[in-house]
Design an enzyme around this catalytic site. Sequence first.
Site, PDB file in Angstrom:
ATOM      1  N   GLU A  27       0.895  -1.168   0.000  1.00 20.29           N
ATOM      2  CA  GLU A  27       0.000   0.000   0.000  1.00 20.29           C
ATOM      3  C   GLU A  27       0.923   1.204   0.000  1.00 20.29           C
ATOM      4  O   GLU A  27       1.610   1.459   0.989  1.00 20.29           O
ATOM      5  CB  GLU A  27      -0.920  -0.065   1.224  1.00 20.29           C
ATOM      6  CG  GLU A  27      -2.168   0.753   1.065  1.00 20.29           C
ATOM      7  CD  GLU A  27      -2.054   2.091   1.728  1.00 20.29           C
ATOM      8  OE1 GLU A  27      -1.632   3.046   1.034  1.00 20.29           O
ATOM      9  OE2 GLU A  27      -2.357   2.176   2.915  1.00 20.29           O
ATOM     10  N   GLU A  84       4.462  13.156  -4.448  1.00 17.85           N
ATOM     11  CA  GLU A  84       3.739  13.093  -3.167  1.00 17.85           C
ATOM     12  C   GLU A  84       4.515  13.913  -2.132  1.00 17.85           C
ATOM     13  O   GLU A  84       5.663  13.602  -1.822  1.00 17.85           O
ATOM     14  CB  GLU A  84       3.631  11.641  -2.716  1.00 17.85           C
ATOM     15  CG  GLU A  84       2.864  11.504  -1.417  1.00 17.85           C
ATOM     16  CD  GLU A  84       2.668  10.062  -0.993  1.00 17.85           C
ATOM     17  OE1 GLU A  84       3.624   9.270  -1.083  1.00 17.85           O
ATOM     18  OE2 GLU A  84       1.548   9.733  -0.557  1.00 17.85           O
TER      19      GLU A  84
END
Length: 501
Positions: free
Chosen positions: A274, A405
């Site tokens: 993830e 990010e």
Amino acid sequence: MSVATQQFTLRQANQAFLAQPRKMLIDGKWVAAASGKTFAVFDPGTGREIAQVAAADKADIDLAVAAARRAFTNKAWAGMKACDRERLLNRLADLVEANADELAELESLDNGKSVNLARYVDVVAAVDCLRYMAGWPTKIEGSTIPVSVPYMPDAKFFAYTMREPVGVVGQIIPWNFPLLMAAWKLAPALATGCTVVLKPAEQTPLSALRLGELVLEAGYPAGVVNICPGFGETAGAALAAHPDVDKVAFTGSTEVGKLIVQAALGNLKKVSLELGGKSPAIVLPDADMDIAIPGAAMAIFFNQGQVCCAGSRLYVHKSIFDKVVDGVAGVAKGFTVGHGLSPSTQMGPLVSEEQALRVASYIEDGLKSGVEAVTGGRRLDQPGYFVEPTVLVKVKPEMKVVKEEIFGPVVVAMPFDDLDEVVTQANNTIYGLGASIWTRDLGKMHRLAPALKAGTVWVNCHSVIDAALPFGGFKQSGWGRELGREAIDLYMERKSVCAMV
Ligand code: ADP
């Protein structure tokens, strides 16, 4: 934005917990690192050291994996009935719930997030995840399959599938939701009968270590859960590469996710990942502004933006662009920023000095290339790792602040004209974790939801996560789905049994 005063006294239980170096949990016992090494843990709200924790290295990971391997075949665990695995997991959930206030305080101190968020999101969701997964052991089933075997026309068969736990599992978790990530990882592994070596993030090992105490109190057999705090390049890398680990489950950056895949190659262990995100929040012209503006703001500022599915790219229809951007900036300006344990704090510090520097350098890079900060844009000039909630406009798709990010309270806002254009822009990323659509127009919603390349599409909400709802990423945001039925699948093998009768 105002700054909260720092007034708090730690609960006695937590004072005692922090007073002595915390050890690691191997084979049901709390032990020092084989090397004797410890590392310091810091309070993000002050930058001060709060604890020393045993630093696991390869030698400790070897011991923990060996303990987990023994526990995997030990009758006490391997022979445990499904209903008893259920009871144990529910007992652990009850213990976490009974210690909720103490755990929330520890989490806030370690991670920086406000204690209210820790108490009413992290701890509540961790308990819920444990309870949800506790429901599964008695419902894990195989199926009977009518096989025909065309090249054996006269033979008859009885065939069925059965499920087995995958084995010894290495779990490596991040620092943004330390307790919750431990629960997401441990719960399905324990529901399915696996054994675990869990490595919490070096920035935030405390709540996982406290959880380890509760695991023992719940009555798990020795070695079923081992918790080895330590650094990624040492403890994490050793766990990911270990030849006797059957599966590694990782949550963290995409960059490290790729290293995990490489490390797993040696024994081709199963891998679930993830990873990062750069999730779009898309506000259509008909959206209810009373919902969309605070919603888009919380999509990015929740947990100081340290959320893998944070709505960090805000796409607003050009007809309402100024209104939404001003509204989101207004929410940012209204936050009381401060130490996580100060009662009035709404936004805490970032987790670490490194993270604060990283986020500030992204903002600086953007500002240098012509981006404008509608609000925020600076690191706060005070002890601790505080960065102002920041809204950036006048950005271009190729800029770092749009593509990468940031993992902090920084949103880039961009206007769009029509649906096709916004779909193209929203999907123009290596990531695919989440996306949100803010609209009252059902037709447009149903056009957008399938077109967005993301593991979860939220409508008129963002980052809403439930233990029953699969969560994970398209593209470079990950492999596999956590939570829900899919999480159980991650921890099980399927065996086909075919008998000639
Ligand atoms: P962040 O960059 O947000 O700190 P990381 O992906 O670096 O996130 O860290 C997530 C988890 O991965 C942490 O527990 C960290 O210790 C671990 N980790 C970091 N590097 C490695 C590595 N090379 N191998 C295994 N685990 C690692």
